[in-house]
Write an enzyme that holds these catalytic residues in place. Structure first.
Site, mmCIF file in Angstrom:
data_model
loop_
_atom_site.group_PDB
_atom_site.id
_atom_site.type_symbol
_atom_site.label_atom_id
_atom_site.label_comp_id
_atom_site.label_asym_id
_atom_site.label_seq_id
_atom_site.Cartn_x
_atom_site.Cartn_y
_atom_site.Cartn_z
ATOM 1 N N ASP A 1 0.875 -1.171 0.000
ATOM 2 C CA ASP A 1 0.000 0.000 0.000
ATOM 3 C C ASP A 1 0.913 1.223 0.000
ATOM 4 O O ASP A 1 1.481 1.583 1.031
ATOM 5 C CB ASP A 1 -0.897 -0.019 1.246
ATOM 6 C CG ASP A 1 -1.751 1.243 1.378
ATOM 7 O OD1 ASP A 1 -1.754 2.064 0.453
ATOM 8 O OD2 ASP A 1 -2.419 1.403 2.428
ATOM 9 N N LYS B 1 3.008 11.063 -3.611
ATOM 10 C CA LYS B 1 1.964 10.339 -4.359
ATOM 11 C C LYS B 1 1.038 11.318 -5.096
ATOM 12 O O LYS B 1 0.500 11.002 -6.153
ATOM 13 C CB LYS B 1 1.164 9.476 -3.386
ATOM 14 C CG LYS B 1 0.104 8.595 -4.031
ATOM 15 C CD LYS B 1 -0.526 7.701 -2.978
ATOM 16 C CE LYS B 1 -1.681 6.892 -3.500
ATOM 17 N NZ LYS B 1 -2.255 6.014 -2.464
ATOM 18 N N GLU C 1 -7.259 0.528 -4.704
ATOM 19 C CA GLU C 1 -7.315 0.422 -3.243
ATOM 20 C C GLU C 1 -8.670 -0.093 -2.735
ATOM 21 O O GLU C 1 -8.703 -0.959 -1.847
ATOM 22 C CB GLU C 1 -6.951 1.773 -2.612
ATOM 23 C CG GLU C 1 -5.472 2.105 -2.752
ATOM 24 C CD GLU C 1 -5.142 3.564 -2.501
ATOM 25 O OE1 GLU C 1 -6.050 4.325 -2.107
ATOM 26 O OE2 GLU C 1 -3.977 3.947 -2.709
ATOM 27 N N ASP D 1 -12.771 6.010 2.281
ATOM 28 C CA ASP D 1 -11.335 6.025 2.619
ATOM 29 C C ASP D 1 -10.911 7.427 3.063
ATOM 30 O O ASP D 1 -10.752 8.331 2.244
ATOM 31 C CB ASP D 1 -10.537 5.584 1.389
ATOM 32 C CG ASP D 1 -9.048 5.412 1.684
ATOM 33 O OD1 ASP D 1 -8.579 5.887 2.735
ATOM 34 O OD2 ASP D 1 -8.348 4.806 0.851
#
Length: 617
Positions: free
Chosen positions: A23, A86, A186, A210
């Site tokens: 992850d 990211k 994800e 999330d």
């Protein structure tokens, strides 16, 4: 443990190797594997902790620190400490210019659509290079903990990541020495961790909420016969648990009548308050009052007050859920399961708000920080062929792509993509008045086409003559169930079209496939270095071309001194293009770009004034 026991090209039994699930997060990253009891487990290497902060620090002497040890430099050396990389993967400067102030390090604005670069001292780094350092740290932790080499991985990405961002993640894995078997969404990974979607006859519609430290997204997924389809996504890339911490800090500043500017200027105090607020937030998940001191500053807050402070932010996430449902053309009653992901979902108020909106209990039994990595480990186990109850679809043994400027390979269908599949990308011309475009199709994993296998070549003729960058050429790859690849190119403005058919696997033995894969990992670092040098040269050549044309067309708006200085900078860039390093070239491009930017603004102002002359608003 997840072990590969299949030949990558044929699916036959071959050799064993551990596959990990990763992850790669905005705030924290984790690595997981399937333990001997067949359960997914996050790796905790020598007590360093399960979470690896996605932070990189570059020291004055060139030493690189990743993870927990790098966190301290966010305050003491912010310009050399990279976080939230990211957010930059696969992005151009135009994509992120609205939130450039969020970054304490220098993100280069080269006024083009090319991918961003980060300047640290006199060196330039791409988000791919920086992400690879985080992945390398995870790889080393896994190898140290498992006492065995780790060279294969499944890496997760947000469902909203586009092709460019997904390919950048693959490239980062390759640079870290990892063969990335699959890029998994994800929310799909989180579903697998809860066992949802593992039964072949299962049909469900699920919502994955999330909420991380700095980002929020919600995904609506439909699962049918083991296939996950993303129906809709929504979110806010600048909303997360950090906002909860900030709300508490602001409350304490107000309660203690502190001067906001003084607190902001005192980095030690502001960081101390932020950490104390984080402590309070965590404590209030299980208690009704937090009461502590920071030096002589009282830091107290009740659970009721905390929930009042964060209510607006939580409502923003609920609005995103409403929008996602609207996009998917569904209502809350159509949702079968709701899965909670991200450390910030531990806050009871968040959990209760989501459960209330969807009108059903939420899944939060698995640690929300770990659920995505655990699901990635399960996906790795499936790819390894260790799950007899899961049917694996046929996959492409090698990546398929085309040649771009400088002899580089641009991947359109990545290795291990399910077959049949289709993918496409848009390109443009690099020269004014270009009427033909040669399209060369390649197969392989190397960055340079000369190291890959050529499959086909054709010309797209009859493109209308336009300035460079204006034509829009869509190149689409369609790989059918029989392994036949159809490549189609179409210029959108004129409708000019051309296509070719080819069989990618024809004449390739299993040994050759294996050798090409091993070579791609062995030469990853050299390949990326060469790619970056070629890309820097291409960017430099385009900058020279643009600057020379600008002077030619707009010399009347420039002074003689400005023209001479611009030409000196162009000459310096041209000289560096021949023998300079990537960093030398990019430094010269940056210098020329910064010097000429005010001229472009001046010309634009003149054009606007001329257009508006004699007109009233």
């Amino acid at each position: 443990m997840a072990k590969v026991s299949i030949n990558l090209a044929t699916g036959s039994l071959q050799k064993e190797d551990i596959i990990v699930g990763i992850d790669l997060g905005t705030t924290n990253s984790l690595v997981a594997f399937i333990n001997p009891d067949k359960d997914p487990q996050v790796i905790n290497d020598t007590g360093k902790g399960l979470l690896v902060p996605s932070i990189i620090h570059f020291g004055k002497s060139g030493e690189i620190t990743v993870g927990n040890e790098a966190k301290q430099y966010l305050i003491t050396d912010p310009s050399s400490t990279i976080f939230s990389v990211k957010r930059l993967l696969g992005r151009s400067y135009h994509d992120i210019e609205n939130y450039k102030d969020f970054f304490s390090y220098k993100v280069i604005d080269d006024n083009t659509e090319s991918l961003v670069k980060i300047a640290v001292g006199d060196k330039f780094y791409s988000p791919v290079e920086l992400s690879s350092l985080i992945l390398k740290e995870l790889k080393e932790r896994a190898e140290h903990a498992l006492k065995t080499p780790v060279s294969r991985a499944v890496i997760t990405v947000p469902a909203y990541f586009n092709d460019s961002q997904r390919q950048a993640t693959r490239d980062a894995g390759k640079l870290a020495g990892l063969d990335v078997l699959r890029i998994v969404n994800e929310p799909t990974s989180a579903s697998l961790a809860y066992g949802i979607g593992l039964k072949p006859d299962e049909t469900k519609t699920i919502a994955v909420y999330d909420l991380g430290g700095g980002t929020f997204d919600v995904s609506i997924l439909q699962i049918q016969n083991g296939i996950f389809e993303v129906l809709a996504t929504n979110g806010n890339t600048f909303l997360g648990g950090d906002d909860f911490d900030k709300a508490i800090v602001d409350y304490w500043i107000e309660q203690n009548q502190l001067n906001r500017n003084e607190v902001a200027a005192d980095k030690e105090l502001s960081q101390g308050l932020r950490l104390k607020a984080e402590e309070a937030k965590k404590a209030l998940t299980t208690q009704n009052l937090f009461n502590d001191m920071l030096e002589s500053i009282p830091c107290a807050i009740t659970k009721i007050k905390f929930e009042e402070l964060i209510a607006a932010k939580v409502q923003e996430t609920i609005t995103c859920c409403q929008n996602a449902l609207k996009d998917a053309k569904l209502s809350t009653s159509d949702i079968d399961e709701v899965i909670m992901v991200g450390g910030s979902t531990r806050t009871p108020f968040v959990k209760n708000s989501v459960a209330s909106f969807f009108n059903k209990p939420v899944h939060d039994q698995i640690n929300p920080d770990q659920v995505v990595a655990l699901g990635a480990a399960i996906q790795a186990d499936i790819l390894a062929g260790n799950r007899s109850d899961i049917l694996l679809l046929d996959v492409t043994p090698l990546s398929l792509g085309i040649e771009t400027m400088g002899g580089l390979m641009d991947i359109i269908i990545p290795r291990n993509a399910k077959v049949p599949t289709k993918a496409g990308r848009q390109y443009t011309t690099s020269v004014d008045g270009q009427v033909n475009m040669k399209i060369s199709v390649y197969q392989g994993e190397r960055d340079l086409i000369k190291e890959n296998r050529k499959l086909a070549e054709f010309d797209l003729k009859g493109i209308p003559a336009m300035p460079a960058g204006l034509p829009k050429v869509d190149i689409n790859f369609l790989l059918n169930a029989d392994g036949i690849l159809t490549v189609q190119a179409i210029e959108l403005r004129s409708g000019v079209k051309q296509e070719v058919e080819v069989k990618p696997t024809y004449g390739l033995s299993d040994d050759e496939v294996e050798r090409m894969l091993i070579d791609s990992i062995t030469h990853a670092k050299d390949d990326v270095s060469q790619r970056m040098l070629i890309e820097a040269r291409t960017e430099g050549e385009q900058m020279v071309y643009t600057a020379e044309r600008f002077i030619e067309k707009n010399s009347q708006f420039l002074s003689d001194k400005e023209i001479v200085e611009t030409q000196d900078l162009i000459t310096a860039l041209k000289d560096t293009l021949l023998t300079g390093s990537k960093d030398d070239i990019l430094a010269k491009v940056d210098a020329l770009n910064n010097f000429t930017r005010p001229f472009a603004e001046r010309v634009m102002d003149e054009a606007i004034n001329k257009a508006m002359k004699g007109k009233s608003l």
